[in-house]
Design a protein around this motif. Structure first.
Motif, mmCIF file in Angstrom:
data_model
loop_
_atom_site.group_PDB
_atom_site.id
_atom_site.type_symbol
_atom_site.label_atom_id
_atom_site.label_comp_id
_atom_site.label_asym_id
_atom_site.label_seq_id
_atom_site.Cartn_x
_atom_site.Cartn_y
_atom_site.Cartn_z
ATOM 1 N N VAL A 8 0.767 -1.245 0.066
ATOM 2 C CA VAL A 8 -0.006 0.056 0.007
ATOM 3 C C VAL A 8 0.906 1.198 0.082
ATOM 4 C CG1 VAL A 8 -2.347 -1.071 1.115
ATOM 5 C CG2 VAL A 8 -0.276 -0.046 2.403
ATOM 6 N N GLY A 9 2.350 1.102 0.270
ATOM 7 C CA GLY A 9 3.054 2.156 0.162
ATOM 8 C C GLY A 9 3.402 2.676 1.513
ATOM 9 N N LYS A 10 3.502 1.933 2.702
ATOM 10 C CA LYS A 10 4.118 2.106 3.739
ATOM 11 C C LYS A 10 5.574 2.529 3.710
ATOM 12 C CE LYS A 10 3.103 -1.820 5.576
ATOM 13 N NZ LYS A 10 2.650 -2.409 4.343
ATOM 14 N N THR A 11 6.320 1.641 3.257
ATOM 15 C CA THR A 11 7.807 2.047 3.234
ATOM 16 C C THR A 11 8.151 3.207 2.401
ATOM 17 O OG1 THR A 11 8.038 -0.337 3.366
ATOM 18 C CG2 THR A 11 10.009 0.992 2.389
ATOM 19 N N THR A 12 7.483 3.211 1.281
ATOM 20 C CA THR A 12 7.797 4.617 0.474
ATOM 21 C C THR A 12 7.407 5.797 1.356
ATOM 22 O OG1 THR A 12 7.233 3.338 -1.417
ATOM 23 C CG2 THR A 12 6.999 5.781 -1.780
ATOM 24 N N LEU A 13 6.413 5.844 1.864
ATOM 25 C CA LEU A 13 5.873 6.812 2.914
ATOM 26 C C LEU A 13 7.105 6.945 3.897
ATOM 27 C CD1 LEU A 13 4.070 9.192 3.886
ATOM 28 C CD2 LEU A 13 2.725 7.540 5.094
ATOM 29 N N ALA A 14 7.474 5.988 4.634
ATOM 30 C CA ALA A 14 8.368 6.104 5.637
ATOM 31 C C ALA A 14 9.634 6.668 4.975
ATOM 32 C CB ALA A 14 8.543 4.766 6.227
ATOM 33 N N GLU A 15 10.275 6.338 4.040
ATOM 34 C CA GLU A 15 11.300 6.921 3.594
ATOM 35 C C GLU A 15 11.190 8.512 3.305
ATOM 36 O OE1 GLU A 15 12.011 4.079 0.287
ATOM 37 O OE2 GLU A 15 13.011 2.658 1.701
ATOM 38 N N GLU A 16 9.995 8.820 2.633
ATOM 39 C CA GLU A 16 9.515 10.254 2.250
ATOM 40 C C GLU A 16 9.685 10.949 3.387
ATOM 41 O OE1 GLU A 16 9.374 13.041 -0.256
ATOM 42 O OE2 GLU A 16 9.680 10.962 -0.999
#
Length: 169
Positions: free
Chosen positions: A11-19
């Motif tokens: 769902v994009g958790k890691t992408t959001l965390a990195e951002e």
């Protein structure tokens, strides 16, 4: 501030965390317990296995308990517990619920990343779509059951990041 990002897979958790990590100087990122366990030598089953989720749950709880301030958690015990319950619905999870309640008190901000319609992650060949959907639905129920105040983020990665930053800055 301790920020927990949770939701089903892809769902994009890691992408959001990195951002968020790029936008919040001084913060550290605790990557998913699955990856940390894998790096430490834990051998996961080739098939979905309840015991692997128990191990991730316990490891996640340990990460939360030992962490300091200004940390972003990519996954939280709540979504790990949701996976455990969906794949092993007959397991008694009362002790896990109690531990989750204790760990909830350790987190300052909860960020829920739901499956969106249309699915923003549709370019990724989402594996196990039924499992993903069941976990997503269960998380909606449990947010209410646990009485957790969450930011439910939607939209592009930048929109999601800005929704979180607007809440904390």
């Amino acid at each position: 501030m301790r920020i927990a990002i949770f939701g089903a897979h892809n769902v994009g958790k890691t992408t959001l965390a990195e951002e968020l990590l790029e936008s919040l100087p001084g913060y550290t990122l605790e990557t998913e317990p699955y990856y940390q366990l894998e790096l430490s030598g834990y051998e996961f089953s080739e098939h979905l296995n309840a015991e692997d989720f128990v191990e991730q749950f316990n490891y996640s709880g340990h990460l939360i308990s030992k962490s300091g301030n200004d940390v972003i958690f990519d996954r939280f015990v709540l979504d790990i517990l949701a996976y455990l319950h969906v794949i092993d619905p007959n397991r008694n999870i009362q002790s896990f619920f109690e531990k989750t309640q204790t760990l909830i008190a350790e987190i300052d901000l909860f960020v829920f990343v739901p499956i969106e319609e249309p699915d923003l992650m549709q370019n990724y060949q989402t594996n196990l779509p039924k499992l993903r959907s069941k976990v997503n639905d269960l998380l909606y129920d449990w947010i209410s059951d646990f009485g957790i105040e969450v930011i439910e983020v939607r939209g592009t990665v930048l929109n999601r990041r800005n929704q979180v930053l607007d809440k904390i800055l």
